[in-house]
Design an enzyme around this catalytic site. Structure first.
Site, short mmCIF file in Angstrom:
data_model
loop_
_atom_site.label_atom_id
_atom_site.label_comp_id
_atom_site.label_asym_id
_atom_site.label_seq_id
_atom_site.Cartn_x
_atom_site.Cartn_y
_atom_site.Cartn_z
N CYS A 114 0.74 -1.25 0.09
CA CYS A 114 -0.19 0.09 0.03
C CYS A 114 0.84 1.41 0.09
CB CYS A 114 -1.07 0.02 1.29
SG CYS A 114 -2.21 -1.55 1.34
N HIS A 253 -3.04 7.31 2.76
CA HIS A 253 -3.66 5.95 2.31
C HIS A 253 -4.89 5.75 2.98
CE1 HIS A 253 -4.23 1.67 1.31
NE2 HIS A 253 -3.70 1.27 2.47
N ASN A 283 -10.18 0.06 0.60
CA ASN A 283 -8.85 0.15 0.58
C ASN A 283 -8.26 -0.50 -0.84
OD1 ASN A 283 -6.07 -0.46 0.64
ND2 ASN A 283 -6.08 -1.18 2.89
O1 UT7 Z 1 -3.61 -1.11 3.88
C1 UT7 Z 1 -3.11 -1.73 5.11
C2 UT7 Z 1 -3.60 -2.87 5.38
N1 UT7 Z 1 -4.71 -3.07 6.24
C3 UT7 Z 1 -5.11 -2.10 7.48
O2 UT7 Z 1 -4.70 -1.18 7.52
C4 UT7 Z 1 -6.07 -2.88 8.33
C5 UT7 Z 1 -6.07 -2.30 9.63
N2 UT7 Z 1 -7.00 -2.76 10.66
C6 UT7 Z 1 -8.18 -2.62 10.71
O3 UT7 Z 1 -8.62 -1.84 9.71
C7 UT7 Z 1 -9.22 -3.23 11.75
O4 UT7 Z 1 -8.41 -3.87 12.54
C8 UT7 Z 1 -10.33 -3.97 11.15
C9 UT7 Z 1 -11.40 -3.18 10.30
C10 UT7 Z 1 -9.74 -5.28 10.22
C11 UT7 Z 1 -11.05 -4.70 12.14
O5 UT7 Z 1 -11.71 -4.01 13.19
P1 UT7 Z 1 -11.26 -4.03 14.49
O6 UT7 Z 1 -12.01 -2.83 15.41
O7 UT7 Z 1 -9.84 -3.98 14.83
O8 UT7 Z 1 -11.85 -5.22 15.10
P2 UT7 Z 1 -11.40 -6.69 15.50
O9 UT7 Z 1 -10.23 -7.32 14.59
O10 UT7 Z 1 -10.67 -6.15 16.92
O11 UT7 Z 1 -12.44 -7.46 15.89
C12 UT7 Z 1 -13.62 -7.08 16.87
C13 UT7 Z 1 -14.69 -8.28 16.45
C14 UT7 Z 1 -14.20 -9.73 16.56
O12 UT7 Z 1 -15.26 -10.21 17.42
P3 UT7 Z 1 -15.14 -10.90 18.60
O13 UT7 Z 1 -13.71 -11.61 18.66
O14 UT7 Z 1 -14.78 -9.43 19.68
O15 UT7 Z 1 -16.15 -11.37 19.26
C15 UT7 Z 1 -14.43 -9.82 15.09
O16 UT7 Z 1 -14.59 -11.17 15.01
O17 UT7 Z 1 -15.53 -7.89 15.45
C16 UT7 Z 1 -15.62 -9.23 14.63
N3 UT7 Z 1 -15.56 -8.79 13.34
C17 UT7 Z 1 -16.42 -8.40 12.54
N4 UT7 Z 1 -17.94 -8.52 13.01
C18 UT7 Z 1 -18.76 -7.90 12.01
C19 UT7 Z 1 -14.39 -8.85 12.39
N5 UT7 Z 1 -14.87 -8.41 11.30
C20 UT7 Z 1 -16.17 -8.38 11.21
C21 UT7 Z 1 -17.24 -7.92 10.09
N6 UT7 Z 1 -18.23 -7.64 10.71
N7 UT7 Z 1 -16.80 -7.65 8.93
#
Ligand code: UT7
Length: 328
Positions: A114, A253, A283
């Site tokens: 990215c 980005h 993204n």
């Molecule tokens: O280009 C560079 C590359 N990537 C990035 O910059 C990504 C950086 N990271 C992020 O943007 C975020 O970490 C995400 C959007 C990927 C995830 O958001 P988060 O607030 O960090 O969520 P999390 O991974 O801490 O997950 C929280 C909860 C989990 O459930 P439990 O374990 O708390 O029960 C996940 O399983 O949300 C759940 N979850 C979802 N729920 C509904 C994960 N994805 C989803 C989803 N819909 N799509």
């Protein structure tokens, strides 16, 4: 840094026709519009359809940028394509783009995930400023949706496809004032596609295990992203002899609106000086900064003399910042 005498004289972008909304995704994975909007800021993304590829999007964006620059394709002295979702493993995507645009120059790819567009911009600008080469076409192009597991709700919601391009031309004045290119290769495991390369060639086993899909430790990437964006931007401001108050527009980005808001807040850049279009494209990796730049210019948010801060981060982990003095 004394800066490089180069100007962005052409801008272009291309995205697939097909829009996939959060509501569409909620039909196939356990997610909701509310969750995606709150956690990422994304409402919809563009997804490449049949016949649309990284190179086809790059060609469309490149054509628009060359037209915008008011030059002939034959005048382009070099073509650099930043991508981590190449047309095919060999040859480079830039070869397809060179042919598709009817260029008569050298062409190579840059893969810094990215951060790739900002890396390619600095590389291209250095070559233009050396005087050795004519206008350089720099393109960021991706089809991330081709490597994302359609059933993995933690990644399928984030990524989209598209391309953005700039033409860099020699200038009387320094246009690329300062930059910072960084990488922490101890973090390769945070984000990537494990199979399909030299380390783990594709096989029936890798396909069965899902190793050809993108894997990401989203929480850890998030945590580190804000820190590297802020540190790299501060270093670049220092190198340019500027402060955040001098930045007319921050073009980061587009990975997650919470990352953008947090980094911009720490840098002291208010929302009205930060460009965000993640709601419409998700993204798009190396394409996100040039797409945002093209839309910012189209919206009249870039005026001659403005200082524009570009910032990328991603797999590697890699990061890159650059400050451009707008000159159009
Ligand atoms: O280009 C560079 C590359 N990537 C990035 O910059 C990504 C950086 N990271 C992020 O943007 C975020 O970490 C995400 C959007 C990927 C995830 O958001 P988060 O607030 O960090 O969520 P999390 O991974 O801490 O997950 C929280 C909860 C989990 O459930 P439990 O374990 O708390 O029960 C996940 O399983 O949300 C759940 N979850 C979802 N729920 C509904 C994960 N994805 C989803 C989803 N819909 N799509």
């Amino acid at each position: 840094m004394s800066g490089l005498k180069v100007a962005i004289t052409g801008l272009g972008m291309a995205v697939p026709e097909r829009r996939v909304t959060n509501f569409d995704l909620a039909q196939t994975v356990d997610t909701s519009d509310e969750w995606i909007t709150e956690r990422t800021g994304i409402k919809e993304r563009r997804v490449a359809g049949e016949g649309e590829t990284t190179a086809s999007l790059a060609i469309e964006a490149g054509q628009a940028a060359i037209k915008d620059a008011g030059i002939d394709p034959a005048d382009i002295g070099l073509c650099i394509v930043a991508t981590c979702t190449s047309e095919q493993p060999i040859p480079p995507t830039s070869a397809f783009v060179q042919e598709g645009l009817g260029l008569r120059c050298g062409a190579f790819d840059v893969d810094a995930a990215c951060s790739g567009f900002v890396y390619a911009l600095v590389a291209g600008a250095s070559m233009v400023a050396s005087g050795a080469i004519g206008p350089v076409l720099v393109i960021g192009a991706e089809t991330l949706t081709r490597v994302v597991d359609p059933l993995d709700r933690s990644t399928v919601i984030l990524f989209g496809d598209g391309a953005g391009a700039v033409v860099l031309t020699p200038s009387e004045e320094a246009g690329l004032l300062a930059w910072d290119l960084g990488c922490d290769g101890s973090l390769t495991g945070l984000l990537g596609v494990p199979a399909g390369g030299s380390r783990l060639p594709s096989s029936p086993e890798t396909l069965a295990n899902g190793d050809n899909w993108l894997k990401m430790d989203g929480r850890e990437v998030f945590r580190r992203a804000v820190r590297v964006i802020v540190d790299s931007a501060r270093l670049t401001l220092d190198r340019a002899g500027l402060t955040a108050d001098d930045i007319a527009l921050f073009v980061p980005h587009q990975a997650n609106v919470r990352i953008i808001d947090s980094a911009a807040g720490k840098l002291g850049l208010p929302p009205e000086r930060t460009f965000v279009n993640i709601d419409r494209y998700g993204n798009t990796s190396a394409a996100s900064v040039p797409i945002a730049l093209a839309e910012a210019a189209e919206a009249g948010r870039l005026r001659p003399g403005d200082h524009v801060l570009l910032s990328g981060f991603g797999a590697g982990m890699s990061w890159a910042s650059a400050i451009v003095r707008w000159d159009r």
